[in-house]
Design an enzyme around this catalytic site. Structure first.
Site, PDB file in Angstrom:
ATOM      1  N   SER A   1      -0.712  -6.778  16.139  1.00  0.00           N
ATOM      2  CA  SER A   1       0.076  -5.551  16.155  1.00  0.00           C
ATOM      3  C   SER A   1       1.339  -5.766  17.001  1.00  0.00           C
ATOM      4  CB  SER A   1      -0.782  -4.384  16.657  1.00  0.00           C
ATOM      5  OG  SER A   1      -0.182  -3.152  16.369  1.00  0.00           O
TER       6      SER A   1
ATOM      7  N   GLU B   1      -3.630  -2.150   5.128  1.00  0.00           N
ATOM      8  CA  GLU B   1      -2.766  -1.653   6.201  1.00  0.00           C
ATOM      9  C   GLU B   1      -1.628  -0.764   5.708  1.00  0.00           C
ATOM     10  OE1 GLU B   1      -2.022  -3.797   9.745  1.00  0.00           O
ATOM     11  OE2 GLU B   1      -3.318  -5.463   9.148  1.00  0.00           O
TER      12      GLU B   1
ATOM     13  N   HIS C   1      -5.912  -1.962   9.778  1.00  0.00           N
ATOM     14  CA  HIS C   1      -5.222  -2.480  10.963  1.00  0.00           C
ATOM     15  C   HIS C   1      -6.175  -2.768  12.116  1.00  0.00           C
ATOM     16  CE1 HIS C   1      -1.600  -3.283  13.279  1.00  0.00           C
ATOM     17  NE2 HIS C   1      -2.001  -2.461  14.235  1.00  0.00           N
TER      18      HIS C   1
END
Length: 296
Positions: free
Chosen positions: A161, A222, A276
């Site tokens: 991330s 995602e 995610h």
């Protein structure tokens, strides 16, 4: 060599992570970090060990350490060689420190160019990536090399991330710091023009020796809509569509793959049916095999 102003060392519970220890460090910039270190059993140790550095170390270190310990037991079968694992974390009992990581992992972006948050709130402090890189390069890496015999030419950096964004920023601005780079679900949407310009400069530069290697991973879900019945899901769905996590990761990997392979070798992996959050363990495992395969 004194790489930092203050340091304390303690062992982690052996019943949890044999071979692990934790160090609380205050950097020269007076920022505190918790550094988790694991080394293989004595029979696997040798001079100039490969080393894997993990961002969000409070949470990623236990996952990665277990994976390395298991896979490197039989390197002749798995291809994964023993390595030192270093988790870069913060002095907290939480899985991560959201405010600290937002500052440490993000490149400098003008305030008027900061993207909108999903909750429409304001950002905490951002733009500390270069200061954090100074700590890694000038303090942490020398400390690990001196104490554990780690080999920078066999080193790897993993982040997820915002951590994945930081991995890309490091590759583009200081490629000599690591040999292998693993950017999991990188927040390319945050980097904006700064990241694109850094990428362009990196691609135009002369090849480095030895070849740098990059793994880009992302979860196939995602960009999927949130599975939520609450009123905030519409804003969140709009936010993840705008961020284009899968498209951005795939496009960046394709762009970088056009480079001379003598400068950069690129691998792209998309994990089907992972979002995610759920993609993290798979991304860590793939990054370890990518970085620690015998002969890389």
């Amino acid at each position: 060599m004194q790489a930092n102003s203050q340091q304390s060392v303690s062992s982690m519970p052996n019943m949890m992570l044999p071979g692990a220890s934790v160090r609380d460090i205050v950097s020269k910039a007076q920022r505190d970090y918790r550094i988790f270190v694991w080394q293989p059993a004595v029979g696997q140790l040798h001079d100039k060990m490969p080393v894997v550095y993990l961002l969000d170390g409070n949470g990623t270190f236990p996952i990665a350490t277990s994976a390395v310990a298991l896979q490197s037991r039989r390197p002749e079968r798995t291809g994964v060689q023993p390595a030192i694992v270093v988790g870069i974390g913060y002095p907290t009992t939480l899985w991560l420190d959201a405010e600290r990581r937002t500052y440490d992992y993000t490149p400098p972006v003008p305030e008027d160019a900061l993207p909108q948050r999903p909750d429409r709130g304001g950002w905490t402090r951002t733009g500390g990536a270069d200061e954090f890189l100074d700590f890694i390069a000038d303090e942490l890496q020398p400390m690990i090399a001196a104490e554990f015999g780690a080999d920078r030419d066999q080193s790897a950096l993993f982040g997820h991330s915002f951590g994945g964004l930081f991995v890309l920023h490091t590759l583009f601005t200081r490629p000599a710091l690591f040999r292998n780079y693993a950017a999991a679900s990188p927040s390319i949407w945050f980097g904006g023009d700064h990241l694109q310009q850094a990428k362009a400069r990196f691609m135009a530069a002369k090849p480095t020796v030895p070849t740098r290697r990059l793994l880009v991973t992302v979860g196939g879900l995602e960009q999927a809509e949130a599975q939520s019945a609450d009123g905030a899901s519409a804003d969140y769905d709009s936010w993840i569509r705008r961020n284009k996590m899968v498209e951005n990761a795939k496009g960046l990997a394709a762009d970088l793959a056009t480079m001379d392979p003598a400068a950069l070798a690129v691998t792209y992996t998309e994990f089907e049916d992972e979002n995610h959050a759920s993609v993290l363990p798979a991304a860590i495992s793939r990054a370890l095999r990518f970085s620690l395969m015998s002969g890389t």
